[in-house]
Scaffold this active site. Sequence first.
Site, mmCIF file in Angstrom:
data_model
loop_
_atom_site.group_PDB
_atom_site.id
_atom_site.type_symbol
_atom_site.label_atom_id
_atom_site.label_comp_id
_atom_site.label_asym_id
_atom_site.label_seq_id
_atom_site.Cartn_x
_atom_site.Cartn_y
_atom_site.Cartn_z
ATOM 1 N N ASN A 7 16.196 -3.261 -50.655
ATOM 2 C CA ASN A 7 14.226 -3.470 -51.371
ATOM 3 C C ASN A 7 13.688 -3.871 -52.516
ATOM 4 O OD1 ASN A 7 12.414 -2.144 -53.119
ATOM 5 N ND2 ASN A 7 13.035 -0.089 -51.578
ATOM 6 N N HIS A 10 11.149 -3.834 -57.029
ATOM 7 C CA HIS A 10 10.581 -4.119 -57.897
ATOM 8 C C HIS A 10 10.690 -5.824 -58.792
ATOM 9 C CE1 HIS A 10 11.452 -0.096 -58.995
ATOM 10 N NE2 HIS A 10 12.227 0.374 -58.278
ATOM 11 N N HIS A 43 8.125 -0.331 -50.079
ATOM 12 C CA HIS A 43 7.099 0.742 -50.240
ATOM 13 C C HIS A 43 5.672 0.338 -50.536
ATOM 14 C CE1 HIS A 43 8.841 4.857 -51.508
ATOM 15 N NE2 HIS A 43 6.720 4.946 -51.191
ATOM 16 N N ARG A 45 3.567 2.777 -51.922
ATOM 17 C CA ARG A 45 3.392 3.579 -52.696
ATOM 18 C C ARG A 45 1.639 3.998 -52.753
ATOM 19 N NH1 ARG A 45 8.167 6.143 -55.249
ATOM 20 N NH2 ARG A 45 6.935 8.046 -55.682
ATOM 21 N N ARG A 49 2.243 1.004 -57.220
ATOM 22 C CA ARG A 49 2.393 0.922 -58.289
ATOM 23 C C ARG A 49 3.815 -0.605 -58.339
ATOM 24 N NH1 ARG A 49 7.352 5.540 -58.935
ATOM 25 N NH2 ARG A 49 4.624 7.218 -59.157
ATOM 26 N N GLU A 70 8.742 1.570 -45.860
ATOM 27 C CA GLU A 70 8.463 2.932 -46.261
ATOM 28 C C GLU A 70 7.373 3.624 -46.749
ATOM 29 O OE1 GLU A 70 13.074 2.753 -48.593
ATOM 30 O OE2 GLU A 70 10.879 3.218 -49.619
ATOM 31 N N THR A 101 11.443 7.901 -55.113
ATOM 32 C CA THR A 101 11.763 9.011 -53.949
ATOM 33 C C THR A 101 13.102 9.702 -54.687
ATOM 34 O OG1 THR A 101 10.769 6.631 -53.019
ATOM 35 C CG2 THR A 101 11.914 9.391 -52.034
ATOM 36 N N GLU A 151 17.565 8.067 -42.994
ATOM 37 C CA GLU A 151 18.483 7.338 -43.389
ATOM 38 C C GLU A 151 18.803 8.073 -45.186
ATOM 39 O OE1 GLU A 151 16.966 3.448 -45.612
ATOM 40 O OE2 GLU A 151 17.274 4.045 -47.245
ATOM 41 N N HIS A 192 19.327 5.141 -51.814
ATOM 42 C CA HIS A 192 18.955 5.360 -52.921
ATOM 43 C C HIS A 192 19.919 5.599 -54.294
ATOM 44 C CE1 HIS A 192 16.507 7.294 -56.230
ATOM 45 N NE2 HIS A 192 15.616 6.753 -54.659
#
Length: 238
Positions: A7, A10, A43, A45, A49, A70, A101, A151, A192
């Site tokens: 992922n 970031h 993701h 969102r 963000r 996602e 999440t 998941e 996660h």
Amino acid sequence: MKRLGVNIDHVATLRNARGEKHPDPVYAAKFVNELGVDSITIHLREDRRHIRDLDAKKICSLKKLSTNLEISIKDEIVKNAIKIKPNFICIVPENRNEVTTEGGLDLKKNKDKLKSIIRIFKDKGIRTSLFINPSLKDISLSKNFGADCVEIHTGRFSNFIKNKKNFKNEFLRIKKCSKFASKIGIEVHAGHGLDYRSTKILSKIDEIVEFNIGHFIIGESIFFGLKKVIKNFKKILG
Ligand code: PXP
């Protein structure tokens, strides 16, 4: 060998902190893919963000890499996801004030919506996954809704490890759920809060075939570089 999805949200968080173009998540997707990972997770969102629509569009149009998008169940996000055309979709709960999440989907509450979103993507040949808590009931419901995969949210398990608490019960819960899902024909993924230790422990569960890991990989790469960190994860999952 289990699959590793990285992922890269970031990378976009860091870029957005300056409001400029660097570091570029599209470059990160290409770079990480070259390191031999199995998929790139992003993701989109509702508050944008980190990853933005244009990033998602560019990343999902790259050739020779698999993308896992996602999304929440919000209509606007689902419409955008259809245009973005990822290889895989993972439906996640979203709460505007959360830092990340925080748990799995409320399957019962969102039954009709989830069923119709799964149908939309499955009709397009896109693999769909539901992000759920480790619960046998949620696995049965996921099957009933037509999901290809689940998941399992590993946040609670990861926190036990990080805080040096007894993780045995949570591990057994995840194991039992993974076996059950696999038995009824649902592919099992996990994600996660994972780091080296929690991934290593969960990798002992045969039925988990894919791990999606983000924050730890990007954070650890500040010190050791993406190449080394991804190599370490591949070794753990090998
Ligand atoms: N899997 C899902 C479905 C997620 O929502 C997230 C966080 O966006 C992750 C995996 C990655 O979590 P982390 O960044 O804590 O590794």
